[in-house]
Design a protein around this motif. Structure first.
Motif, PDB file in Angstrom:
ATOM      1  N   UNK A 197      79.724  22.218   1.855  1.00 53.39           N
ATOM      2  CA  UNK A 197      79.547  23.457   2.621  1.00 53.39           C
ATOM      3  C   UNK A 197      78.542  23.247   3.741  1.00 53.39           C
ATOM      4  N   UNK A 198      77.472  22.531   3.431  1.00 56.33           N
ATOM      5  CA  UNK A 198      76.448  22.262   4.443  1.00 56.33           C
ATOM      6  C   UNK A 198      77.040  21.512   5.628  1.00 56.33           C
ATOM      7  N   UNK A 199      77.865  20.495   5.341  1.00 50.64           N
ATOM      8  CA  UNK A 199      78.467  19.705   6.408  1.00 50.64           C
ATOM      9  C   UNK A 199      79.486  20.512   7.210  1.00 50.64           C
ATOM     10  N   UNK A 200      80.164  21.442   6.552  1.00 49.00           N
ATOM     11  CA  UNK A 200      81.205  22.218   7.225  1.00 49.00           C
ATOM     12  C   UNK A 200      80.663  23.427   7.983  1.00 49.00           C
ATOM     13  N   UNK A 201      79.374  23.697   7.853  1.00 52.12           N
ATOM     14  CA  UNK A 201      78.761  24.821   8.584  1.00 52.12           C
ATOM     15  C   UNK A 201      77.697  24.375   9.575  1.00 52.12           C
ATOM     16  N   UNK A 202      77.669  23.078   9.855  1.00 52.02           N
ATOM     17  CA  UNK A 202      76.732  22.563  10.856  1.00 52.02           C
ATOM     18  C   UNK A 202      75.313  22.401  10.377  1.00 52.02           C
ATOM     19  N   UNK A 203      75.099  22.412   9.046  1.00 57.59           N
ATOM     20  CA  UNK A 203      73.737  22.316   8.508  1.00 57.59           C
ATOM     21  C   UNK A 203      73.438  20.934   7.910  1.00 57.59           C
ATOM     22  N   UNK A 204      74.167  19.951   8.337  1.00 57.12           N
ATOM     23  CA  UNK A 204      73.906  18.530   8.044  1.00 57.12           C
ATOM     24  C   UNK A 204      74.236  18.107   6.618  1.00 57.12           C
ATOM     25  N   UNK A 205      73.417  18.561   5.643  1.00 56.06           N
ATOM     26  CA  UNK A 205      73.595  18.097   4.264  1.00 56.06           C
ATOM     27  C   UNK A 205      73.033  19.120   3.283  1.00 56.06           C
ATOM     28  N   UNK A 206      73.298  18.863   2.004  1.00 55.22           N
ATOM     29  CA  UNK A 206      72.880  19.794   0.950  1.00 55.22           C
ATOM     30  C   UNK A 206      71.381  19.930   0.839  1.00 55.22           C
ATOM     31  N   UNK A 207      70.666  18.834   1.073  1.00 61.22           N
ATOM     32  CA  UNK A 207      69.203  18.880   0.962  1.00 61.22           C
ATOM     33  C   UNK A 207      68.611  19.824   1.997  1.00 61.22           C
ATOM     34  N   UNK A 208      69.082  19.718   3.229  1.00 62.77           N
ATOM     35  CA  UNK A 208      68.570  20.606   4.280  1.00 62.77           C
ATOM     36  C   UNK A 208      68.964  22.048   3.985  1.00 62.77           C
ATOM     37  N   UNK A 209      70.190  22.244   3.522  1.00 58.25           N
ATOM     38  CA  UNK A 209      70.654  23.589   3.208  1.00 58.25           C
ATOM     39  C   UNK A 209      69.805  24.219   2.109  1.00 58.25           C
ATOM     40  N   UNK A 210      69.466  23.431   1.116  1.00 61.53           N
ATOM     41  CA  UNK A 210      68.643  23.951   0.012  1.00 61.53           C
ATOM     42  C   UNK A 210      67.267  24.371   0.509  1.00 61.53           C
ATOM     43  N   UNK A 211      66.681  23.576   1.396  1.00 59.79           N
ATOM     44  CA  UNK A 211      65.362  23.914   1.940  1.00 59.79           C
ATOM     45  C   UNK A 211      65.427  25.202   2.745  1.00 59.79           C
ATOM     46  N   UNK A 212      66.490  25.332   3.550  1.00 60.35           N
ATOM     47  CA  UNK A 212      66.645  26.540   4.356  1.00 60.35           C
ATOM     48  C   UNK A 212      66.835  27.773   3.481  1.00 60.35           C
ATOM     49  N   UNK A 213      67.621  27.630   2.408  1.00 57.45           N
ATOM     50  CA  UNK A 213      67.861  28.756   1.527  1.00 57.45           C
ATOM     51  C   UNK A 213      66.583  29.208   0.827  1.00 57.45           C
ATOM     52  N   UNK A 214      65.794  28.264   0.373  1.00 59.87           N
ATOM     53  CA  UNK A 214      64.541  28.635  -0.297  1.00 59.87           C
ATOM     54  C   UNK A 214      63.584  29.302   0.684  1.00 59.87           C
ATOM     55  N   UNK A 215      63.629  28.848   1.941  1.00 54.29           N
ATOM     56  CA  UNK A 215      62.750  29.442   2.952  1.00 54.29           C
ATOM     57  C   UNK A 215      63.220  30.841   3.348  1.00 54.29           C
ATOM     58  N   UNK A 216      64.528  31.020   3.492  1.00 52.76           N
ATOM     59  CA  UNK A 216      65.071  32.292   3.971  1.00 52.76           C
ATOM     60  C   UNK A 216      65.297  33.304   2.851  1.00 52.76           C
ATOM     61  N   UNK A 217      65.748  32.834   1.671  1.00 52.01           N
ATOM     62  CA  UNK A 217      66.142  33.745   0.598  1.00 52.01           C
ATOM     63  C   UNK A 217      65.351  33.574  -0.698  1.00 52.01           C
ATOM     64  N   UNK A 218      64.435  32.629  -0.693  1.00 55.89           N
ATOM     65  CA  UNK A 218      63.610  32.351  -1.887  1.00 55.89           C
ATOM     66  C   UNK A 218      64.454  31.986  -3.100  1.00 55.89           C
ATOM     67  N   UNK A 219      65.533  31.291  -2.889  1.00 55.30           N
ATOM     68  CA  UNK A 219      66.392  30.804  -3.973  1.00 55.30           C
ATOM     69  C   UNK A 219      67.232  29.650  -3.447  1.00 55.30           C
ATOM     70  N   UNK A 220      67.831  28.894  -4.369  1.00 58.82           N
ATOM     71  CA  UNK A 220      68.686  27.781  -3.984  1.00 58.82           C
ATOM     72  C   UNK A 220      70.095  28.294  -3.669  1.00 58.82           C
ATOM     73  N   UNK A 221      70.935  27.498  -2.976  1.00 57.28           N
ATOM     74  CA  UNK A 221      72.318  27.910  -2.719  1.00 57.28           C
ATOM     75  C   UNK A 221      73.099  28.188  -4.008  1.00 57.28           C
ATOM     76  N   UNK A 222      72.852  27.382  -5.050  1.00 52.55           N
ATOM     77  CA  UNK A 222      73.549  27.583  -6.322  1.00 52.55           C
ATOM     78  C   UNK A 222      73.145  28.906  -6.953  1.00 52.55           C
TER      79      UNK A 222
END
Length: 330
Positions: free
Chosen positions: A295-320
């Motif tokens: 999902x991260x690669x298909x939405x322009x967010x590079x990889x799962x690790x970066x997506x997880x960091x962004x989610x914790x910063x924006x929503x205070x939780x992991x993507x899962x």
């Protein structure tokens, strides 16, 4: 007492060599055709607007561009305006005619007499034969008619200026027409933003009112371009695009695009793009079983690790965790 000699700023002298165009900066030669009895105010307005544009351009060495104003007459030498002041003009040779990119024909009380000047009419015909863009100011159109020249170029260059403006018709006074003609040229060459800056530097009165119309019109145009670019960012957020790409689509420099985008939308374009990508990510997390990394690669967010960091910063939780909570609340 000798007749005073009036010299406009940024005017090339008759002795200027054509080879002076071979500067490191780009030089565009503008000709203003004069004759005894021309309107000094209109010619001065043209020269002043281009002079201001030169000054504004010199502030940025990244885009050197200079207008060189040439005062032209049928025989060269001094020419008297309608108020009896004189200006120094040049008589371009056959070789020099090639250097003019844009030509303005001044109006004035002496236009009828000038229309009968065979030398001036022949000069206009030779200039027009070189396919320069020609615009008549005020009753200067009488000279073009006498020379058998159609003003197709003037109509096309001025169309965008008057369309949608609060002033319903072409300005009646020569200086006002000169101002709007110069703004049309600047918009075509350097973009509406610089033309607006020049309009902002023009004095008060009727000219200032016209400049205000121009500013209002192109402030609206710029706002529309920014909104259009915001839609483009949303539509293409899954692709590897950047703010530079969005600025290019809007035909703006990155610096001006970022400034205008933040003013109109309320956030920077990079922040807006991130929000669009996160919104798309949230939809995919809820509606699909795709792994986080894909999902991260298909939405322009590079990889799962970066997506997880962004989610914790924006929503205070992991993507899962977001996926699980969202499905539980459905």
């Amino acid at each position: 007492m000798p007749t005073p000699l009036y010299v406009l700023e940024d005017v090339a002298r008759p002795c200027d060599d054509v080879r002076q165009k071979e500067f490191t900066e780009k030089v565009k030669d503008i000709g203003i055709v004069l004759y005894d009895g021309f309107s000094l105010l209109a010619a001065g307005m043209l020269a002043e607007a281009l002079h201001i544009a030169n000054e504004l351009q010199s502030e940025s060495s990244a885009n050197p561009f200079k207008y060189r104003v040439n005062l032209i007459s049928a025989r060269g030498g001094t020419v008297s305006c309608s108020s009896s002041m004189s200006v120094l003009t040049e008589q371009p040779s056959a070789r020099e005619i090639d250097r003019f990119d844009t030509l303005f024909v001044a109006g004035g009380s002496g236009v009828a007499r000038a229309s009968a000047d065979s030398d001036l009419i022949e000069l206009l015909r030779r200039l027009c034969a070189k396919s320069v863009t020609i615009t008549a100011i005020g009753n200067g159109h009488m000279l073009l008619s006498a020379a058998g020249v159609r003003q197709c170029d003037r109509h096309s260059m001025m169309h965008d200026i008057y369309a949608g403006m609060s002033t319903p018709t072409v300005p009646e006074h020569d200086p006002d027409q000169a101002l709007m003609s110069s703004l049309a040229l600047l918009k075509k060459d350097l973009g509406s933003e610089l033309a607006v800056r020049v309009a902002d530097c023009v004095g008060s009165g009727a000219a200032g009112s016209l400049a205000g119309d121009f500013q209002d019109r192109y402030a609206t145009t710029l706002a529309e371009k920014v909104c259009s670019s915001a839609r483009w960012l949303v539509q293409n957020c899954a692709k590897p695009i950047s703010v530079v790409d969005a600025a290019r689509m809007a035909s703006m420099s990155e610096r001006n695009f970022v400034r205008l985008f933040k003013r109109e939308i309320g956030v920077t374009p990079s922040r807006y793009l991130l929000r669009a990508r996160l919104d798309l990510t949230c939809k995919l997390l809820v509606s699909s079983e795709l792994p986080v990394d894909k999902i991260a690669r298909s939405t322009g967010l590079s990889n799962g690790e970066r997506l997880s960091k962004l989610f914790r910063k924006e929503f205070s939780m992991s993507p899962t965790e977001f996926r699980t909570n969202s499905r539980r609340n459905e």
